[in-house]
Motif scaffolding. Sequence first.
Motif, PDB file in Angstrom:
ATOM      1  N   MET A 131       0.840  -1.195   0.000  1.00 35.43           N
ATOM      2  CA  MET A 131       0.000   0.000   0.000  1.00 35.43           C
ATOM      3  C   MET A 131       0.878   1.249   0.000  1.00 35.43           C
ATOM      4  O   MET A 131       1.968   1.250   0.577  1.00 35.43           O
ATOM      5  CB  MET A 131      -0.873   0.000   1.273  1.00 35.43           C
ATOM      6  N   ARG A 132       0.392   2.293  -0.701  1.00 37.74           N
ATOM      7  CA  ARG A 132       1.091   3.582  -0.712  1.00 37.74           C
ATOM      8  C   ARG A 132       0.129   4.659  -0.230  1.00 37.74           C
ATOM      9  O   ARG A 132      -1.008   4.747  -0.698  1.00 37.74           O
ATOM     10  CB  ARG A 132       1.572   3.885  -2.126  1.00 37.74           C
ATOM     11  N   ILE A 133       0.589   5.474   0.729  1.00 34.25           N
ATOM     12  CA  ILE A 133      -0.228   6.559   1.259  1.00 34.25           C
ATOM     13  C   ILE A 133       0.502   7.870   1.020  1.00 34.25           C
ATOM     14  O   ILE A 133       1.646   8.032   1.449  1.00 34.25           O
ATOM     15  CB  ILE A 133      -0.495   6.381   2.775  1.00 34.25           C
ATOM     16  N   ASP A 134      -0.127   8.803   0.318  1.00 33.00           N
ATOM     17  CA  ASP A 134       0.413  10.151   0.114  1.00 33.00           C
ATOM     18  C   ASP A 134      -0.398  11.122   0.955  1.00 33.00           C
ATOM     19  O   ASP A 134      -1.606  11.227   0.764  1.00 33.00           O
ATOM     20  CB  ASP A 134       0.343  10.539  -1.366  1.00 33.00           C
ATOM     21  N   ILE A 135       0.276  11.797   1.868  1.00 33.66           N
ATOM     22  CA  ILE A 135      -0.424  12.716   2.768  1.00 33.66           C
ATOM     23  C   ILE A 135      -0.078  14.154   2.392  1.00 33.66           C
ATOM     24  O   ILE A 135       1.104  14.513   2.307  1.00 33.66           O
ATOM     25  CB  ILE A 135      -0.044  12.463   4.240  1.00 33.66           C
ATOM     26  N   ILE A 136      -1.101  14.959   2.154  1.00 30.36           N
ATOM     27  CA  ILE A 136      -0.913  16.372   1.795  1.00 30.36           C
ATOM     28  C   ILE A 136      -1.245  17.230   3.015  1.00 30.36           C
ATOM     29  O   ILE A 136      -2.339  17.121   3.575  1.00 30.36           O
ATOM     30  CB  ILE A 136      -1.818  16.763   0.612  1.00 30.36           C
ATOM     31  N   ILE A 143      -2.399  17.251  -6.037  1.00 31.59           N
ATOM     32  CA  ILE A 143      -3.155  16.021  -6.331  1.00 31.59           C
ATOM     33  C   ILE A 143      -2.998  15.636  -7.807  1.00 31.59           C
ATOM     34  O   ILE A 143      -2.804  14.456  -8.132  1.00 31.59           O
ATOM     35  CB  ILE A 143      -4.649  16.183  -5.953  1.00 31.59           C
ATOM     36  N   SER A 144      -3.046  16.620  -8.705  1.00 29.13           N
ATOM     37  CA  SER A 144      -2.932  16.318 -10.135  1.00 29.13           C
ATOM     38  C   SER A 144      -1.568  15.729 -10.464  1.00 29.13           C
ATOM     39  O   SER A 144      -1.459  14.795 -11.268  1.00 29.13           O
ATOM     40  CB  SER A 144      -3.174  17.582 -10.967  1.00 29.13           C
ATOM     41  N   GLN A 145      -0.544  16.273  -9.821  1.00 32.05           N
ATOM     42  CA  GLN A 145       0.809  15.742 -10.048  1.00 32.05           C
ATOM     43  C   GLN A 145       0.895  14.282  -9.597  1.00 32.05           C
ATOM     44  O   GLN A 145       1.431  13.432 -10.295  1.00 32.05           O
ATOM     45  CB  GLN A 145       1.820  16.598  -9.288  1.00 32.05           C
ATOM     46  N   LEU A 146       0.327  14.002  -8.416  1.00 30.50           N
ATOM     47  CA  LEU A 146       0.341  12.623  -7.920  1.00 30.50           C
ATOM     48  C   LEU A 146      -0.452  11.698  -8.848  1.00 30.50           C
ATOM     49  O   LEU A 146       0.011  10.608  -9.195  1.00 30.50           O
ATOM     50  CB  LEU A 146      -0.235  12.566  -6.498  1.00 30.50           C
ATOM     51  N   LYS A 147      -1.624  12.177  -9.285  1.00 25.00           N
ATOM     52  CA  LYS A 147      -2.474  11.339 -10.153  1.00 25.00           C
ATOM     53  C   LYS A 147      -1.826  11.081 -11.507  1.00 25.00           C
ATOM     54  O   LYS A 147      -2.140  10.078 -12.156  1.00 25.00           O
ATOM     55  CB  LYS A 147      -3.841  12.017 -10.355  1.00 25.00           C
ATOM     56  N   GLU A 204       1.225  10.389 -11.834  1.00 27.80           N
ATOM     57  CA  GLU A 204       2.262   9.381 -11.612  1.00 27.80           C
ATOM     58  C   GLU A 204       1.707   7.969 -11.416  1.00 27.80           C
ATOM     59  O   GLU A 204       2.377   6.985 -11.718  1.00 27.80           O
ATOM     60  CB  GLU A 204       3.110   9.763 -10.384  1.00 27.80           C
ATOM     61  N   ARG A 205       0.487   7.884 -10.865  1.00 24.59           N
ATOM     62  CA  ARG A 205      -0.100   6.557 -10.623  1.00 24.59           C
ATOM     63  C   ARG A 205      -1.599   6.705 -10.403  1.00 24.59           C
ATOM     64  O   ARG A 205      -2.080   7.809 -10.174  1.00 24.59           O
ATOM     65  CB  ARG A 205       0.559   5.866  -9.414  1.00 24.59           C
ATOM     66  N   ALA A 206      -2.305   5.605 -10.468  1.00 25.85           N
ATOM     67  CA  ALA A 206      -3.752   5.640 -10.224  1.00 25.85           C
ATOM     68  C   ALA A 206      -4.007   5.572  -8.719  1.00 25.85           C
ATOM     69  O   ALA A 206      -3.322   4.837  -8.000  1.00 25.85           O
ATOM     70  CB  ALA A 206      -4.419   4.474 -10.928  1.00 25.85           C
ATOM     71  N   ASN A 214     -11.054  -1.196   7.843  1.00 23.40           N
ATOM     72  CA  ASN A 214     -10.914  -2.451   7.083  1.00 23.40           C
ATOM     73  C   ASN A 214     -11.012  -2.187   5.581  1.00 23.40           C
ATOM     74  O   ASN A 214     -10.195  -2.687   4.800  1.00 23.40           O
ATOM     75  CB  ASN A 214     -11.997  -3.456   7.485  1.00 23.40           C
ATOM     76  N   GLN A 215     -12.022  -1.416   5.160  1.00 23.50           N
ATOM     77  CA  GLN A 215     -12.200  -1.104   3.723  1.00 23.50           C
ATOM     78  C   GLN A 215     -10.969  -0.425   3.148  1.00 23.50           C
ATOM     79  O   GLN A 215     -10.475  -0.795   2.081  1.00 23.50           O
ATOM     80  CB  GLN A 215     -13.398  -0.158   3.528  1.00 23.50           C
ATOM     81  N   ILE A 216     -10.479   0.586   3.862  1.00 25.85           N
ATOM     82  CA  ILE A 216      -9.361   1.372   3.322  1.00 25.85           C
ATOM     83  C   ILE A 216      -8.083   0.542   3.272  1.00 25.85           C
ATOM     84  O   ILE A 216      -7.257   0.718   2.384  1.00 25.85           O
ATOM     85  CB  ILE A 216      -9.196   2.687   4.125  1.00 25.85           C
ATOM     86  N   SER A 217      -7.964  -0.416   4.213  1.00 27.25           N
ATOM     87  CA  SER A 217      -6.749  -1.242   4.231  1.00 27.25           C
ATOM     88  C   SER A 217      -6.647  -2.134   2.984  1.00 27.25           C
ATOM     89  O   SER A 217      -5.583  -2.676   2.702  1.00 27.25           O
ATOM     90  CB  SER A 217      -6.700  -2.104   5.498  1.00 27.25           C
ATOM     91  N   MET A 218      -7.747  -2.293   2.238  1.00 24.81           N
ATOM     92  CA  MET A 218      -7.723  -3.105   1.008  1.00 24.81           C
ATOM     93  C   MET A 218      -7.282  -2.303  -0.209  1.00 24.81           C
ATOM     94  O   MET A 218      -7.114  -2.882  -1.287  1.00 24.81           O
ATOM     95  CB  MET A 218      -9.128  -3.667   0.710  1.00 24.81           C
ATOM     96  N   LYS A 219      -7.098  -1.000  -0.071  1.00 20.62           N
ATOM     97  CA  LYS A 219      -6.746  -0.152  -1.220  1.00 20.62           C
ATOM     98  C   LYS A 219      -5.252  -0.228  -1.498  1.00 20.62           C
ATOM     99  O   LYS A 219      -4.451  -0.507  -0.605  1.00 20.62           O
ATOM    100  CB  LYS A 219      -7.145   1.306  -0.954  1.00 20.62           C
ATOM    101  N   GLU A 220      -4.893   0.051  -2.742  1.00 20.59           N
ATOM    102  CA  GLU A 220      -3.480   0.012  -3.142  1.00 20.59           C
ATOM    103  C   GLU A 220      -2.818   1.373  -2.908  1.00 20.59           C
ATOM    104  O   GLU A 220      -1.829   1.485  -2.196  1.00 20.59           O
ATOM    105  CB  GLU A 220      -3.391  -0.387  -4.624  1.00 20.59           C
ATOM    106  N   ASN A 221      -3.383   2.431  -3.507  1.00 24.54           N
ATOM    107  CA  ASN A 221      -2.824   3.782  -3.398  1.00 24.54           C
ATOM    108  C   ASN A 221      -3.888   4.752  -2.914  1.00 24.54           C
ATOM    109  O   ASN A 221      -4.967   4.826  -3.509  1.00 24.54           O
ATOM    110  CB  ASN A 221      -2.319   4.279  -4.758  1.00 24.54           C
ATOM    111  N   ILE A 222      -3.590   5.492  -1.863  1.00 22.60           N
ATOM    112  CA  ILE A 222      -4.556   6.501  -1.413  1.00 22.60           C
ATOM    113  C   ILE A 222      -3.849   7.836  -1.144  1.00 22.60           C
ATOM    114  O   ILE A 222      -2.664   7.881  -0.809  1.00 22.60           O
ATOM    115  CB  ILE A 222      -5.320   6.064  -0.137  1.00 22.60           C
ATOM    116  N   ILE A 223      -4.615   8.916  -1.328  1.00 27.12           N
ATOM    117  CA  ILE A 223      -4.169  10.259  -0.964  1.00 27.12           C
ATOM    118  C   ILE A 223      -4.984  10.671   0.264  1.00 27.12           C
ATOM    119  O   ILE A 223      -6.198  10.437   0.313  1.00 27.12           O
ATOM    120  CB  ILE A 223      -4.410  11.250  -2.121  1.00 27.12           C
ATOM    121  N   VAL A 224      -4.312  11.255   1.247  1.00 28.54           N
ATOM    122  CA  VAL A 224      -4.996  11.773   2.437  1.00 28.54           C
ATOM    123  C   VAL A 224      -4.717  13.273   2.515  1.00 28.54           C
ATOM    124  O   VAL A 224      -3.550  13.688   2.614  1.00 28.54           O
ATOM    125  CB  VAL A 224      -4.518  11.071   3.722  1.00 28.54           C
TER     126      VAL A 224
END
Length: 224
Positions: free
Chosen positions: A1-6, A71-75, A77-79, A99-109
């Motif tokens: 999992m990858r988390i990008d925090i702004i 956000i646009s720059q991050l998007k 680079e990856r989905a 639980n739901q969020i732990s199943m995601k691959e890439n998220i922005i916070v």
Amino acid sequence: MRIDIITVLPELLASPFEASILKRAIEKDLVEVHLHNLRDYSSGNYKQVDDYQFGGGAGMVMMIEPIDKCISQLKAERAYDEVIYMTPDGETLNQGIANQISMKENIIVLCGHYKGVDQRVRDMHVTREISIGDYVLSGGELAAAVLCDAVIRLLPGVLNDETSALTDTFQDNLLAPPVYTRPAEYKGLEVPKILLSGDFPKIEKWREEQALERTQKRRPDLLK
Ligand code: 6GU
């Protein structure tokens, strides 16, 4: 999992990821956490990220441009599966959401501040809005740390004993039963005899009863 925090306060979010379970999860490459300083995306000499609100009223609003740029720059680079905005008017975080969020691959916070972000950021980019409870924090950073902790500890391989997240409080809407460790007696306070019996089916039954009793007493709302 990858988390990008702004965030406008990356320093507030450094230490939670530098200790204990979250640190180990990062070292084991089970999760990547990237902090982005919103000021790096603001234009002009003053590195402005907030402004007065249209229509008047107290409090500043976070501007759309730096957030959209980031956000646009991050998007590009990856989905991303989810762009989560931390805000006291979001849905209240619970174990099911973690639980739901732990199943995601890439998220922005995205961490809110002041009076929050320009509504158009929410309309354009945000897919989910999360609060950590009915009280107001001075910014979304500590809430983001709470969310990340709740999510990362659920990732496979993060906890030493893989089954231990399954017996957490709230996993199956029950509070956890009481637990004890050595010594078996301390200043006259004894550990329940059943736990020393070695009769594991009986111990399991006792734990279930205790969990149910504790939930009925403290959080009857969970049983509805
Ligand atoms: Cl996500 N942000 C802020 N500022 N306050 C909160 C919150 C979030 N959740 C509960 N209170």
